[in-house]
Scaffold this motif. Structure first.
Motif, PDB file in Angstrom:
ATOM      1  N   PRO A 164      29.195  64.915 -56.370  1.00 36.74           N
ATOM      2  CA  PRO A 164      28.554  65.497 -55.181  1.00 36.74           C
ATOM      3  C   PRO A 164      29.444  65.322 -53.953  1.00 36.74           C
ATOM      4  O   PRO A 164      30.029  64.248 -53.756  1.00 36.74           O
ATOM      5  CB  PRO A 164      27.252  64.691 -55.040  1.00 36.74           C
ATOM      6  N   VAL A 165      29.575  66.377 -53.161  1.00 35.29           N
ATOM      7  CA  VAL A 165      30.459  66.313 -51.991  1.00 35.29           C
ATOM      8  C   VAL A 165      29.747  66.834 -50.740  1.00 35.29           C
ATOM      9  O   VAL A 165      28.892  67.716 -50.815  1.00 35.29           O
ATOM     10  CB  VAL A 165      31.777  67.111 -52.198  1.00 35.29           C
ATOM     11  N   ALA A 166      30.141  66.273 -49.613  1.00 36.12           N
ATOM     12  CA  ALA A 166      29.566  66.687 -48.335  1.00 36.12           C
ATOM     13  C   ALA A 166      30.249  67.966 -47.861  1.00 36.12           C
ATOM     14  O   ALA A 166      31.256  68.395 -48.427  1.00 36.12           O
ATOM     15  CB  ALA A 166      29.767  65.582 -47.315  1.00 36.12           C
ATOM     16  N   ALA A 167      29.716  68.559 -46.807  1.00 30.48           N
ATOM     17  CA  ALA A 167      30.369  69.723 -46.200  1.00 30.48           C
ATOM     18  C   ALA A 167      31.727  69.265 -45.698  1.00 30.48           C
ATOM     19  O   ALA A 167      31.867  68.157 -45.171  1.00 30.48           O
ATOM     20  CB  ALA A 167      29.532  70.246 -45.041  1.00 30.48           C
ATOM     21  N   TYR A 168      32.723  70.093 -45.890  1.00 26.13           N
ATOM     22  CA  TYR A 168      34.082  69.731 -45.501  1.00 26.13           C
ATOM     23  C   TYR A 168      34.158  69.472 -44.003  1.00 26.13           C
ATOM     24  O   TYR A 168      34.867  68.597 -43.538  1.00 26.13           O
ATOM     25  CB  TYR A 168      35.002  70.890 -45.887  1.00 26.13           C
ATOM     26  N   TYR A 169      33.419  70.286 -43.263  1.00 27.53           N
ATOM     27  CA  TYR A 169      33.463  70.177 -41.796  1.00 27.53           C
ATOM     28  C   TYR A 169      32.114  69.737 -41.272  1.00 27.53           C
ATOM     29  O   TYR A 169      31.468  70.440 -40.514  1.00 27.53           O
ATOM     30  CB  TYR A 169      33.832  71.523 -41.183  1.00 27.53           C
ATOM     31  N   SER A 170      31.667  68.545 -41.681  1.00 25.12           N
ATOM     32  CA  SER A 170      30.334  68.122 -41.257  1.00 25.12           C
ATOM     33  C   SER A 170      30.272  67.924 -39.739  1.00 25.12           C
ATOM     34  O   SER A 170      29.213  68.008 -39.140  1.00 25.12           O
ATOM     35  CB  SER A 170      29.908  66.863 -41.998  1.00 25.12           C
TER      36      SER A 170
END
Ligand code: PLP
Length: 361
Positions: free
Chosen positions: A162-168
């Motif tokens: 699972p990965v976060a938004a690249y540009y959080s």
């Protein structure tokens, strides 16, 4: 295809902090494993994610027969998880495998493996818009044999993270520099394959670029050192006047699936798109004449990544954008809108996996 499934009896999901995900550090509960031997792929198996064991003579460690893919699963609704352009990812891993003298995967194995994994691990697909489950299919020579020739045994795995938004925290334009000493790929080499060694060879130049304040290397062609190729894990686009230009696929550039999507979407907007050689000098001239409007990278991880500066032999192209340009912003919204099922997918790119559970009575 019948896949043998052994489910974990101890899910690790409750220990995951979904608000603080680090790219590629947390892995979902299950993985797919299948071995190629005696000239055929054997029974595929999905089992709990965990260590795999090989002898030190593992062929891939010595000779680098290893290829991979990078893709994402997107939360669309509680019932539906979207995969994106599966046929294209299958085609690319098979092209990579062929170039590296490795066996190809069948559509049935690739599609069923991904679908079954998503059905088991759908809770690992983050619900937050922009977050996703990064999927890493990979294949390597798993014969325990030291000989500098193609192996006869291979293993294929699919794992996910699972990965976060690249540009959080909003878009941060990247700074690129060309390299005068290193090249990524040369015609006839392995540049258009997603082969592990291509990345290994790029880490030293990338580290050097980062040391002097740049995000990544902007690769130039290996022969004349003047035509632009691509960036670390992204293809590159230039909006010059009203024309969208991207380097042609000439055997040295990875054929990005985001690249292909950006081109199709831009064309559907009536934008003139040119896939052709573009030199670094042409870029400097376009900036001087005021025609250079936007530069952005395109790849699965960041989707669209604005470029704020390009350095070439100490001279710089600086785009007056501390944020994403309007064209790239619209492209970002369109690509992600399709991926997350928020926009109509007239291209048929999304591959929805139904994960709706039967209602218990
Ligand atoms: C070298 C390279 N170029 C371009 C890309 C972009 O490809 P895609 O859009 O398929 O992620 C990637 C990422 O996979 C890459 O590793």
């Amino acid at each position: 295809m019948k896949i043998k499934i052994t489910q974990t009896d101890q899910s690790r999901i409750s220990s995951v902090d979904f608000d603080n995900l680090q790219f590629g550090r947390t892995f979902s509960d299950h993985m797919l494993e299948v071995v190629f031997k005696d000239g055929a792929w054997q029974q595929p198996e999905i089992k709990p994610y965990g260590p795999i064991s090989f002898e030190p003579s593992l062929h891939a460690l010595h000779y680098g027969q290893a290829v991979f893919e990078g893709m994402k699963a997107y939360y669309s609704s509680d019932d539906t998880i979207n995969l994106f352009r599966l046929d294209d990812h299958l085609e690319r891993i098979n092209n990579s495998a062929r170039r590296m003298s490795m066996p190809e995967l069948s559509k049935d194995l690739f599609f069923s493996g991904l679908e079954e994994l998503i059905k088991l691990d759908y809770k690992w697909v983050p619900k937050t818009h922009g977050h996703a489950l990064y999927i890493r299919p990979f294949m390597f020579a798993s014969e325990e044999y030291i000989a500098a020739k193609s192996a006869s045994e291979y293993s294929f795995y699919i794992i996910s993270s699972p990965v976060a938004a690249y540009y959080s925290e909003g878009f941060k334009p990247v700074k690129l520099t060309t390299s005068q000493n290193y090249v990524r790929a040369v015609k006839g080499g392995t540049g258009e394959a997603k082969a592990a060694g291509n990345y290994g060879g790029s880490f030293l130049p990338a580290k050097k670029a980062q040391k002097i304040g740049f995000t990544q290397v902007l690769w130039l062609d290996a022969i004349e050192h003047k035509y632009i190729e691509e960036v670390g894990t992204m293809n590159i686009f230039f909006l010059i006047g009203d024309t969208l230009i991207t380097p042609q696929l000439s055997g040295t550039v990875l054929p990005g699936i985001t690249r292909r999507s950006v081109i199709a979407i831009a064309k559907s907007w009536g934008v003139n798109v040119e896939e052709r050689r573009i030199s670094i000098d042409e870029l400097f001239e376009a900036q001087k004449s005021g025609d250079l409007k936007e530069i952005f990278g395109a790849g699965t991880a960041a989707v669209i990544s604005p470029v704020g500066m390009i350095d070439h032999k100490g001279e710089q192209i600086t785009l007056d954008q501390n944020e994403i340009g309007p064209f790239a912003q619209k492209m970002f919204e369109t690509v992600t809108g399709i991926q997350y099922g928020k926009l109509d997918d007239s291209y048929g790119w999304t591959h929805p996996v139904n994960v709706g559970n039967e209602v218990s009575v």
